[in-house]
Scaffold this active site. Structure first.
Site, mmCIF file in Angstrom:
data_model
loop_
_atom_site.group_PDB
_atom_site.id
_atom_site.type_symbol
_atom_site.label_atom_id
_atom_site.label_comp_id
_atom_site.label_asym_id
_atom_site.label_seq_id
_atom_site.Cartn_x
_atom_site.Cartn_y
_atom_site.Cartn_z
ATOM 1 N N SER A 128 53.380 44.375 40.340
ATOM 2 C CA SER A 128 53.384 43.035 40.946
ATOM 3 C C SER A 128 54.787 42.438 40.964
ATOM 4 O O SER A 128 55.576 42.644 40.037
ATOM 5 C CB SER A 128 52.466 42.125 40.132
ATOM 6 N N TYR A 152 55.213 39.628 46.666
ATOM 7 C CA TYR A 152 55.001 38.230 47.019
ATOM 8 C C TYR A 152 56.264 37.859 47.776
ATOM 9 O O TYR A 152 57.358 37.885 47.222
ATOM 10 C CB TYR A 152 54.795 37.360 45.783
ATOM 11 N N THR A 178 51.056 41.215 49.712
ATOM 12 C CA THR A 178 49.873 40.386 49.451
ATOM 13 C C THR A 178 49.962 39.107 50.275
ATOM 14 O O THR A 178 50.909 38.324 50.144
ATOM 15 C CB THR A 178 49.765 40.082 47.946
ATOM 16 N N LYS A 260 47.629 43.457 51.919
ATOM 17 C CA LYS A 260 46.549 43.218 50.948
ATOM 18 C C LYS A 260 45.977 41.810 51.150
ATOM 19 O O LYS A 260 46.737 40.843 51.242
ATOM 20 C CB LYS A 260 47.099 43.372 49.528
ATOM 21 N N HIS A 284 41.178 39.038 46.417
ATOM 22 C CA HIS A 284 41.969 38.757 45.213
ATOM 23 C C HIS A 284 41.038 38.493 44.016
ATOM 24 O O HIS A 284 41.319 37.663 43.152
ATOM 25 C CB HIS A 284 42.863 37.532 45.463
HETATM 26 C C1 LIG Z 1 45.307 38.121 36.044
HETATM 27 C C2 LIG Z 1 45.424 38.631 37.448
HETATM 28 C C3 LIG Z 1 46.678 38.648 38.048
HETATM 29 C C4 LIG Z 1 46.808 39.139 39.352
HETATM 30 N N1 LIG Z 1 48.071 39.223 39.897
HETATM 31 C C5 LIG Z 1 48.214 39.726 41.136
HETATM 32 C C6 LIG Z 1 49.505 39.886 41.694
HETATM 33 O O1 LIG Z 1 50.500 39.566 41.064
HETATM 34 N N2 LIG Z 1 49.595 40.397 42.937
HETATM 35 C C7 LIG Z 1 48.494 40.761 43.673
HETATM 36 O O2 LIG Z 1 48.616 41.209 44.814
HETATM 37 N N3 LIG Z 1 47.257 40.646 43.153
HETATM 38 C C8 LIG Z 1 47.099 40.147 41.914
HETATM 39 N N4 LIG Z 1 45.842 40.054 41.380
HETATM 40 C C9 LIG Z 1 44.684 40.529 42.167
HETATM 41 C C10 LIG Z 1 44.395 42.005 41.908
HETATM 42 O O3 LIG Z 1 45.392 42.825 42.452
HETATM 43 C C11 LIG Z 1 43.054 42.401 42.553
HETATM 44 O O4 LIG Z 1 43.064 42.073 43.920
HETATM 45 C C12 LIG Z 1 41.860 41.727 41.880
HETATM 46 O O5 LIG Z 1 42.021 41.711 40.480
HETATM 47 C C13 LIG Z 1 40.574 42.432 42.251
HETATM 48 O O6 LIG Z 1 39.465 41.749 41.755
HETATM 49 P P1 LIG Z 1 38.692 42.195 40.414
HETATM 50 O O7 LIG Z 1 39.627 42.035 39.279
HETATM 51 O O8 LIG Z 1 37.549 41.217 40.339
HETATM 52 O O9 LIG Z 1 38.215 43.587 40.630
HETATM 53 C C14 LIG Z 1 45.674 39.574 40.070
HETATM 54 C C15 LIG Z 1 44.419 39.549 39.462
HETATM 55 C C16 LIG Z 1 44.282 39.104 38.160
HETATM 56 C C17 LIG Z 1 42.935 39.125 37.520
#
Ligand SMILES: Cc1cc2nc3c(=O)[nH]c(=O)nc-3n(C[C@H](O)[C@H](O)[C@H](O)COP(=O)(O)O)c2cc1C
Length: 387
Positions: A128, A152, A178, A260, A284
């Site tokens: 990330s 990002y 994203t 994404k 997300h």
């Molecule tokens: C704590 C946390 C931080 C996240 N940070 C990012 C991020 O920095 N960039 C991103 O594209 N998605 C981020 N996501 C989304 C994840 O990449 C992913 O799309 C998501 O966790 C999928 O859903 P699930 O955890 O319910 O399976 C984050 C998710 C969580 C839980």
């Protein structure tokens, strides 16, 4: 050689007798509750929380429940091959480690631990932009592993170009852009505690180690952290982009580009028209738009519209091997795992992430076996019933 992921079962039965292993449950649906016991209230809510009332996060799970696998018998599924190919590179299984920011709030070794774990099981690690560890340090931890970089998109073009150049030279092969988080959603679980890790300087390692970003500051982040944080937050939140800006990314990235956060069929079509290489059908994990369509419900229509022209990946709500099988049967080429491995990190650092990844690989492998599937291509709409 096809790997026998299901063999992890025997490893646990044999070594788990001492009680020290496994480091957390083998049932990923239980990890949220156990992680609550080991994390502080702020970090726990940040990871587990969702937008608004949580309706989207609940819908993600409910959608998986409505689809049921229909096992087949006597198919001779003793030997299985879960491997697939994405952008010309072989993956041992259709599983990628989803990008998750600010891992320092969960474990001191943060992204270095999860990047080592991903490499040790041969799965691609998606770093990330909101990392608490620099691009170069994550690359070192990931070693020979496959790594992708999630962007990002900073509004400053020079900073953006600098970050992309660093990712490229550190061996990140694929860019994941994203789109759904150009500003932070209304997240009551964080708001009620007034908790936003970025304001404390967490998740800032990439801009803070970036020469172009640092060159714009009057004082270094070490001298004036709050000013540097605000400068960065202003660059990555509050400004939406438009489709006509995508060529900028193409100019600065010569590898595959994946968008994404796609949920609408027309956006999937536009991604194809824009010459993108892949999309991630994702909401997300329900963290952005409350009351949105479950990601799994969006998947079949998008696959039907563009699945033959672009790589369609999937995430949001995947918690079990069966969930993987269902998403693959509905046409996803591969699946990103989100929160479960973060809970593994909270429990036991690198070993915890590895355990969660291996558990899900084993569960997928055994689900394939016992439902009579030899290879991923066997999974299709015929493998499922909608209830
Ligand atoms: C704590 C946390 C931080 C996240 N940070 C990012 C991020 O920095 N960039 C991103 O594209 N998605 C981020 N996501 C989304 C994840 O990449 C992913 O799309 C998501 O966790 C999928 O859903 P699930 O955890 O319910 O399976 C984050 C998710 C969580 C839980």
């Amino acid at each position: 050689m096809n790997e026998r992921f299901g063999g992890y079962q025997n490893e646990i039965y044999l070594h788990g007798l001492g009680g020290a292993y496994p480091p957390c449950s083998t049932d990923a649906t239980k990890l949220e509750a156990s992680a609550q016991q080991v994390l502080g209230a702020g970090p726990f809510s940040y990871v587990a929380g969702a937008a608004g009332s949580g309706a989207t996060a609940r819908a993600n799970r409910a959608a998986f429940d409505r689809w049921r696998l229909v096992p087949r018998m006597l198919t001779g599924a003793t030997e299985r091959d879960l491997s697939t190919t994405l952008f010309g590179t072989r993956l041992p299984a259709p599983l990628l480690v989803a990008p998750v920011g600010v891992q320092s709030i969960v474990h001191a070794e943060a992204e270095s631990a999860s990047a080592r774990a991903a490499a040790s099981v041969g799965l691609p690690y998606i770093l990330s932009t909101a990392s608490s560890t620099s691009i170069e340090d994550v690359a070192a931890a990931n070693g020979d592993g496959q790594r992708w970089f999630q962007l990002y998109w900073p509004s400053d073009s020079d900073v953006c170009a600098s970050i992309l150049a660093r990712a490229k030279s550190a061996g990140f092969s694929t860019l994941v852009v994203t789109l759904d988080t150009w500003t932070l959603a209304w997240r009551p679980s964080d708001l009620d505690q007034g908790y936003l890790p970025f304001l404390h300087g967490e998740g800032m390692a990439i801009p803070f180690s970036d020469p172009v970003f640092r060159g714009m500051l009057e004082k270094t982040p070490e001298e004036d952290m709050p000013a540097a944080v605000l400068r960065w937050i202003g660059m990555v939140t509050g400004t939406d982009r438009t489709w006509d800006r995508l060529p900028f990314l193409r100019e600065h990235w010569d590898g595959p580009i994946v968008l994404k956060g796609i949920q609408h069929v027309d956006d999937a079509r536009r991604a194809v028209e824009a010459g993108m290489d892949g999309i991630v059908v994702s909401n997300h994990g329900g963290r952005q738009v409350d009351g949105a369509i479950a990601a799994l419900d969006a998947l079949p229509g998008i696959v039907a519209a563009v699945g033959d022209r672009i790589e369609v990946l999937f995430d949001s709500g995947v918690r079990t091997g069966a969930d993987f099988a269902k998403a693959l049967a509905l046409g996803a080429k591969a699946v990103l795992l989100g929160r479960p491995w973060v809970y593994g990190l909270a429990h036991a650092g690198e070993a915890g992430v590895r355990h969660v990844l291996r558990s899900l690989l084993a569960e997928l492998d055994l689900t394939m076996a016992l439902s009579g599937h030899h290879v991923l291509a066997d999974l299709g709409p015929d493998s499922l019933a909608h209830t």
